[in-house]
Design a protein around this motif. Structure first.
Motif, short mmCIF file in Angstrom:
data_model
loop_
_atom_site.label_atom_id
_atom_site.label_comp_id
_atom_site.label_asym_id
_atom_site.label_seq_id
_atom_site.Cartn_x
_atom_site.Cartn_y
_atom_site.Cartn_z
N ILE A 473 0.84 -1.21 0.00
CA ILE A 473 0.00 0.00 0.00
C ILE A 473 0.87 1.25 0.00
N SER A 476 0.52 7.20 0.64
CA SER A 476 -0.56 8.18 0.55
C SER A 476 -1.86 7.62 1.14
N ARG A 477 -1.93 6.31 1.30
CA ARG A 477 -3.15 5.71 1.85
C ARG A 477 -2.96 5.27 3.30
N ARG A 478 -2.05 5.94 3.96
CA ARG A 478 -1.73 5.64 5.34
C ARG A 478 -2.97 5.68 6.25
N GLU A 480 -6.03 4.98 5.60
CA GLU A 480 -6.83 3.76 5.49
C GLU A 480 -6.23 2.64 6.32
#
Ligand code: ADP
Ligand code: MG
Length: 706
Positions: A473, A476-478, A480
């Motif tokens: 992942i 930038s999707r930390r 989530e």
């Protein structure tokens, strides 16, 4: 008054020139060391290209007369020399130059210049070409370019190697009955040509210009084959020899019965699970070794979670049943304490009945506690000793040490292993040695670098493990990921969050982890978030670990990759922050920390692209490998491809076994040959074998001391 006596080469060392010292630092001390220092690549100075034919982009050597030599100031200060050879003209441009060079290139001089040809508006040019006066014949062979350092000019090194080649003795050490397999390659007119060592070396330093350069570059040329075979043979000989030396040593015979009343039987009965087939097999292999009067030297490899600790405990039980002591050493206090807790739980009740105990030995211990432990070890009351490096310190005296177990062996140096072996059983005997590693060693490495060890493999995981789902992942999707973490925690699960160690700056890595810790604590109100850092005092680490183990802490933020070598079955999520910065084996080890219980587990690899917006090629390959496989051996094989053998060897890397020329991925056939020949050669031609080892490895010892 006479002069001072001439200095011997040894005592002359302080007067060495920087270049000489640089030679010594590269291990280039003896003539043979220089002779075995092979070129990285070659330059072709055997031909002159007419200027008219010199094509743009090509590296060419030209020869001509200087028509003009002047310093221009625009667009910047530079020396411009015009060379004419009758077919055309070429400008040589130098942005830095000495007056002496201007003299060499004065108008009317004849020069040879070698460099990349550029076209351009102003006609042909070379920027900073190599040049010299056009004197004497052209060289007949390619010019070698050697691996070197800043303090060691190529020209100096070339002369040193060339001189060494004239002096060095290159007597054959290989007996004709064992020809190197692919060596018998046809020469010019289809004749079978066997390369001798001398021929191969002379050729590789100064190859004929008509050689196919690609075969030198990829080391497939028969002369290279010959050298690689020699090198592999030296490695095998030296390992065969240490194996033979070990066979002459004595160790206590540890062959107790494991009938009722034995610790071994008691331990088997106390285990809450049945051994896997692999554990039983390896147990038998170890038992067989322990029953012999020669010291065992066995490496137990098994993927994370394969269950090595039980195997070690059963071996320890055997030693103790035979009336000997066992020492178990782990690289960190947390790992050691985990072993200690397990072994105490399993064995203490049984030992107590015999008036014996398990002793604990680490660095920062209280004086009194330590004194008590040392006393029990010296008296033999401590049948089992568990600890860190503290176990091998001088003051530790064993009454009867029969077996030493080293966990995560690659984190210990050769010296430390030796020290443990010297904690002798008494008299002339050595203890048996069992080394364990969770980083499987690829087969070719095991056969070459570890040829002096016996290897046992746990190739089967205990049943009931749930496969770990791996996700890649982007950073930038930390958010989530944190949301998912919160969900898990709400369900009563536990998680690890690992931050990378930033090598350039320990302080920075602490800040990172601290910031992450604060971030998660805020995002997970009501949950307890712990922090484990490499620079925390041991006691504090211990407390944090215990909180996590007991389930009081829901999320453990940690920077310390290795210390996470713990066993907490309730942990089902592993988040690895900046996963692109970790080594493949490390990633695999970390992932192995989850999926130990019945719950479905996941490993999240959070990655951030570099400033360029890209992931480095190697990082991409590592992450891809993590997605593609869970098999520790496959991971190890790919890691070997990505990083080369150094990483696997740990302390062994600095030993005498490093290969310079052979590449295990390509030279399997040569390795097989060397493995077959080495024992026969030692038996039939011990003097040649000795000379061969000396030639190839003799200089290393000096090098290492330097
Ligand atoms: P490692 O090989 O990584 O050192 P451990 O020895 O820590 O692995 O074992 C991992 C876990 O598996 C431990 O909780 C251990 O008790 C458990 N275990 C070991 N052998 C078995 C087995 N045969 N069946 C079930 N669980 C086992
Ligand atoms: Mg372990």
């Amino acid at each position: 008054m006479g002069k001072l006596p001439a200095v011997s080469p040894k005592s002359a060392k302080p007067n060495q020139s920087p270049a000489q010292r640089a030679l010594a630092r590269l291990g280039l001390v003896r003539d043979i060391d220089l002779a075995l220092h092979l070129p990285l690549r070659y330059e072709d100075e055997t031909r002159i290209t007419p200027i008219r034919n010199a094509r743009e982009g090509e590296v060419a050597q030209i020869e001509g007369t200087v028509l003009d030599c002047s310093v221009q100031l625009r667009p910047r200060r530079q020396l411009v020399v015009v060379l004419d050879d009758g077919t055309g003209r070429c400008e040589l441009r130098f942005f830095s130059f000495y007056p002496s060079q201007q003299k060499t290139m004065a108008v009317g001089e004849r020069l040879r210049a070698r460099g990349e040809v550029r076209g351009g508006f102003w006609g042909r040019q070379m920027l900073h070409p190599a040049f010299r006066k056009a004197e004497g014949p052209l060289p007949a062979a390619l010019t070698p370019v050697y691996p070197s350092t800043a303090q060691l000019p190529q020209a100096y090194l070339r002369r040193a190697v060339a001189m060494a080649l004239t002096r060095v003795r290159l007597d054959e050490t290989l007996a004709p009955e064992w020809p190197v397999p692919p060596l018998a390659v046809h020469g010019q007119n289809g004749h079978l040509h066997i390369w001798s060592l001398r021929e191969a070396l002379l050729f590789l330093h100064h190859p004929a210009p008509d050689v196919a350069l690609a075969t030198l570059e990829d080391h497939s040329h028969p002369a290279w084959q010959r050298l690689k075979a020699e090198e592999l043979l030296a490695q095998q000989l030296s390992q065969c020899r240490s194996r033979a030396e070990r066979a002459r040593l004595r160790a206590p015979v540890l062959a107790p019965g494991d009938g009722a009343g034995s610790l071994h039987a008691g331990l088997m009965a106390a285990l809450p699970f049945a051994l896997t087939g692999a554990q039983q097999r390896v147990g038998r292999e170890i038992a067989h070794d322990l029953a012999r009067p020669q010291p065992m030297h066995r490496l137990l490899q098994g993927d994370v979670g394969a269950g090595k600790t039980v195997v070690a405990a059963l071996a320890a039980a055997r030693a103790m049943d035979a009336g000997w002591q066992c020492a178990l050493m782990a690289p960190t206090e947390i790992l050691a304490s985990q072993h200690f807790a397990k072994l105490v739980q399993w064995l203490q009740p049984l030992l107590q009945a015999r008036g014996q105990c398990v002793a604990w030995l680490v660095g920062g211990q209280k004086k009194k506690e330590r004194a008590t432990a040392l006393e029990a070890i010296a008296q033999g009351a401590a049948a089992l000793v568990v600890g860190t490096h503290a176990v091998i310190q001088q003051q530790v005296r064993f009454a009867r040490l029969g077996l030493a177990v080293i966990d995560e062996q690659h984190r210990f140096g050769v010296a430390q292993r030796l020290a443990l072996r010297q904690k002798t059983a008494g008299g002339e005997m050595e203890p048996h040695l069992l080394m364990m590693t969770a980083t499987p060693i690829p087969r070719t490495l095991a056969m070459s670098y570890y040829a002096d060890l016996d290897v046992s493999t746990l190739d089967e995981l205990p049943p009931g493990r749930t496969p770990v789902v791996t996700r890649l992942i982007a950073d930038s999707r930390r958010d989530e990921v944190i949301a998912r973490l919160a969900q898990q925690v709400a369900r009563g699960r536990q998680a690890y969050w690992v931050c990378p160690l930033i090598e350039e700056s320990e302080a920075l890595d602490l800040t990172n982890a601290t910031a992450t810790h604060a971030e998660l604590a805020e995002a997970l109100p009501g949950a307890s978030v712990g922090l484990l850092h490499s620079r925390m005092p041991a006691g504090e680490k211990q407390a944090v670990m215990e909180g996590f183990k007991a389930g009081r802490t829901a999320v453990l933020v940690s920077t310390t990759v290795i210390e996470v070598g713990v066993d907490v079955p309730n942990a089902s999520l592993m988040v690895i922050d900046h996963a692109e910065r970790f080594g493949l084996s490390q990633l695999h080890q970390l992932r192995g920390r989850v999926g130990r219980g019945a719950a479905a587990s996941a490993c999240v690899l959070l990655y951030a692209r570099g400033e360029s917006g890209h992931l480095a090629q190697a990082a991409r390959e590592r992450l891809k490998a993590m997605l593609q496989t869970h098999d520790g051996f496959e991971i190890a094989r790919r890691d070997l491809d990505i990083r080369g053998p150094g990483e696997f060897l740990g302390a062994r890397q600095s030993g005498d076994a490093m290969l310079r020329f052979a590449d295990l991925a390509q030279d399997g056939a040569l390795l097989d040959w060397a493995r077959a020949v080495a024992p026969q050669m030692l038996a039939r031609y011990p003097a040649l074998a000795q000379a061969h080892i000396e030639r190839w490895l003799g200089g290393r010892a000096e090098f290492l001391k330097a």
